[in-house]
Design a protein around this motif. Structure first.
Motif, PDB file in Angstrom:
ATOM      1  N   LYS A  36       6.741   5.640   8.998  1.00 19.54           N
ATOM      2  CA  LYS A  36       5.687   4.669   8.726  1.00 19.54           C
ATOM      3  C   LYS A  36       4.480   5.360   8.103  1.00 19.54           C
ATOM      4  O   LYS A  36       4.251   6.548   8.313  1.00 19.54           O
ATOM      5  CB  LYS A  36       5.258   3.968  10.015  1.00 19.54           C
TER       6      LYS A  36
ATOM      7  N   ASP B 212       6.882   4.539   1.710  1.00 16.26           N
ATOM      8  CA  ASP B 212       6.357   3.347   1.056  1.00 16.26           C
ATOM      9  C   ASP B 212       5.108   2.871   1.781  1.00 16.26           C
ATOM     10  O   ASP B 212       5.019   2.961   3.017  1.00 16.26           O
ATOM     11  CB  ASP B 212       7.403   2.229   1.050  1.00 16.26           C
TER      12      ASP B 212
ATOM     13  N   GLN C 286       2.610  -0.432   2.437  1.00 16.27           N
ATOM     14  CA  GLN C 286       2.523  -1.879   2.374  1.00 16.27           C
ATOM     15  C   GLN C 286       1.138  -2.262   1.872  1.00 16.27           C
ATOM     16  O   GLN C 286       0.129  -1.937   2.489  1.00 16.27           O
ATOM     17  CB  GLN C 286       2.773  -2.497   3.752  1.00 16.27           C
TER      18      GLN C 286
ATOM     19  N   LYS D 237      -1.017  -5.335   1.266  1.00 16.06           N
ATOM     20  CA  LYS D 237      -1.108  -6.756   1.550  1.00 16.06           C
ATOM     21  C   LYS D 237      -2.299  -7.366   0.804  1.00 16.06           C
ATOM     22  O   LYS D 237      -3.393  -6.818   0.795  1.00 16.06           O
ATOM     23  CB  LYS D 237      -1.260  -6.995   3.054  1.00 16.06           C
TER      24      LYS D 237
ATOM     25  N   THR E 101       2.518  -2.704  -5.134  1.00 18.91           N
ATOM     26  CA  THR E 101       3.417  -1.831  -4.388  1.00 18.91           C
ATOM     27  C   THR E 101       2.963  -0.394  -4.582  1.00 18.91           C
ATOM     28  O   THR E 101       2.246  -0.064  -5.525  1.00 18.91           O
ATOM     29  CB  THR E 101       4.864  -1.956  -4.886  1.00 18.91           C
TER      30      THR E 101
END
Length: 388
Positions: free
Chosen positions: A179, A304, A306, A308, A317
């Motif tokens: 994460k 990756d 995120q 938002k 992205t």
């Protein structure tokens, strides 16, 4: 106490161009954007194939004073320093002093025996990629940054005390989960691991191993103006009512020195472009700070991110490598290396396209709501002009 660390840049991502004539003057591009967003100063530079092809600087060093900026003035880079810290880590890996999977406990454990096992198991790669499970700056971490006890210890010792104070009480919020969680504290820890491995302070390594080899003559650390002088574009803060206040010197002009590995570098826009251009070359030309394959490792995405509800014009992205973000913009056809940096008083953006050996850098001496969109407008304009 209003804590400056909360605005140390959460990386953003921008794009870059590709061809140019020798040292174009960018002032006609920059000045309308500076005026539109009401910035004290704005500077930018473009480097292609290892050569400076365009640069400019407009505005004033201090809001309300007739002190024009120049392209040789020092600007604060904030979290764009992280890629430099990651490069120092790469040097330690190349020299066999560290590994990407070296753990905190392995390197710092003998000096910090109270570390919790899960905290001690965090690796150098996880620290540099923000996948360690360490939290984004919060009130408890802020108390470590701004502790009055820091003045009682040499800087390298204080970093260790900060690490032990946190690591003896807290486990990471996730372990080996891949994460992303942006953590300035992680870069402070990485800096301490680099110090232990090298036997030298992080600050000394910055000058000896990055600034000097790249001939970054304007480069330094901390607040960019000499104490008592307006010899650089000083930082400015915007309050909730829109009032702009300059912070030229002293403790209020930058974050605490312990945060150096996370974001305290400064240099001119031209020297910033040299650093960016060296990365764009991916080791194809000197100086050989690290092995080409190590530099590619720094640029390789690890996790990756995120994103938002992105603002108009910002990436939808993205991913994070080691000290670098990668994102695709509406005006780019692929993800590009990028990062934003701010100490709450200044703002800087860097963008690198290794496929075209191209780099763009933009800086301003103010933070607040207008700095990010202004630098994005500059990046888009320069991409449109030089990449086509």
């Amino acid at each position: 106490m209003r804590v400056l660390f909360t605005v140390l840049a959460m990386l953003a991502i921008l794009d870059c161009p590709a061809t140019a004539r020798a040292e174009d003057n960018l002032n006609t591009v920059l000045d309308p954007i500076r005026t539109k967003y009401q910035l004290p100063a704005l500077a930018a530079a473009v480097e292609k194939d290892g050569k400076l092809v365009a640069y400019g600087a407009v505005g004033v060093r201090v809001a309300g004073r007739d002190l024009p900026v120049t392209a040789d003035d020092r600007f604060h880079l904030g979290s764009d320093t992280k890629a430099m810290t990651a490069t120092l880590a790469g040097m330690m890996v190349d020299e066999g002093r560290l590994r990407w999977d070296s753990t905190i406990a392995e390197v710092l454990g003998p000096a910090l025996p109270k570390l919790r096992p899960k905290f001690g198991a965090i690796t150098l790669r996880e620290l540099l990629s923000h996948t360690s499970g360490l939290p984004t700056d919060n009130e408890e971490i802020g108390k470590l940054y701004f502790s009055p006890d820091a003045a009682d210890h040499p800087l390298t010792d204080w970093r260790l005390k900060m690490i032990e104070a946190w690591g003896s009480k807290h486990d990471p919020s996730f372990v080996n989960a891949g994460k992303f969680q942006y953590a300035n504290l992680g870069y402070i820890i990485a800096g301490a691991m680099i110090e232990k491995a090298s036997g030298k302070p992080w600050e000394r390594l910055m000058f000896e191993r990055i600034y000097a080899p790249l001939d970054l003559k304007t480069a330094g650390l901390g607040a960019q103006a000499t104490f008592g002088e307006y010899d650089a574009p000083v930082g400015h803060r915007v309050d909730d009512k829109g009032k702009v206040t300059p912070f030229p010197w002293g403790e209020s002009a930058d974050l605490p020195a312990s945060l150096g590995p996370a974001g305290l570098a400064h240099m001119s826009i031209k020297d910033f472009a040299t650093w960016a251009g060296w990365n764009a070359g991916e080791g194809k030309r000197g100086p050989a700070l690290i092995k080409p394959e190590t530099l590619k490792t720094l640029h390789q995405p690890v996790v990756d991110m995120q994103i938002k509800d992105p603002k108009p014009g910002t990436p939808k992205t993205g991913s994070y490598a080691l000290g670098w973000g990668l994102s695709k913009f509406d005006w780019s056809d692929k993800p590009l290396l990028t990062h934003n940096g701010s100490n709450g008083l200044n703002f800087a953006s860097i963008l690198v396209d290794v496929d075209h050996d191209l780099a763009i850098v933009v800086t301003t001496n103010i933070a607040g709501p207008h700095a990010d969109p202004a630098t994005r407008d500059v990046m888009k304009a320069l991409y449109t002009k030089y990449a086509k």
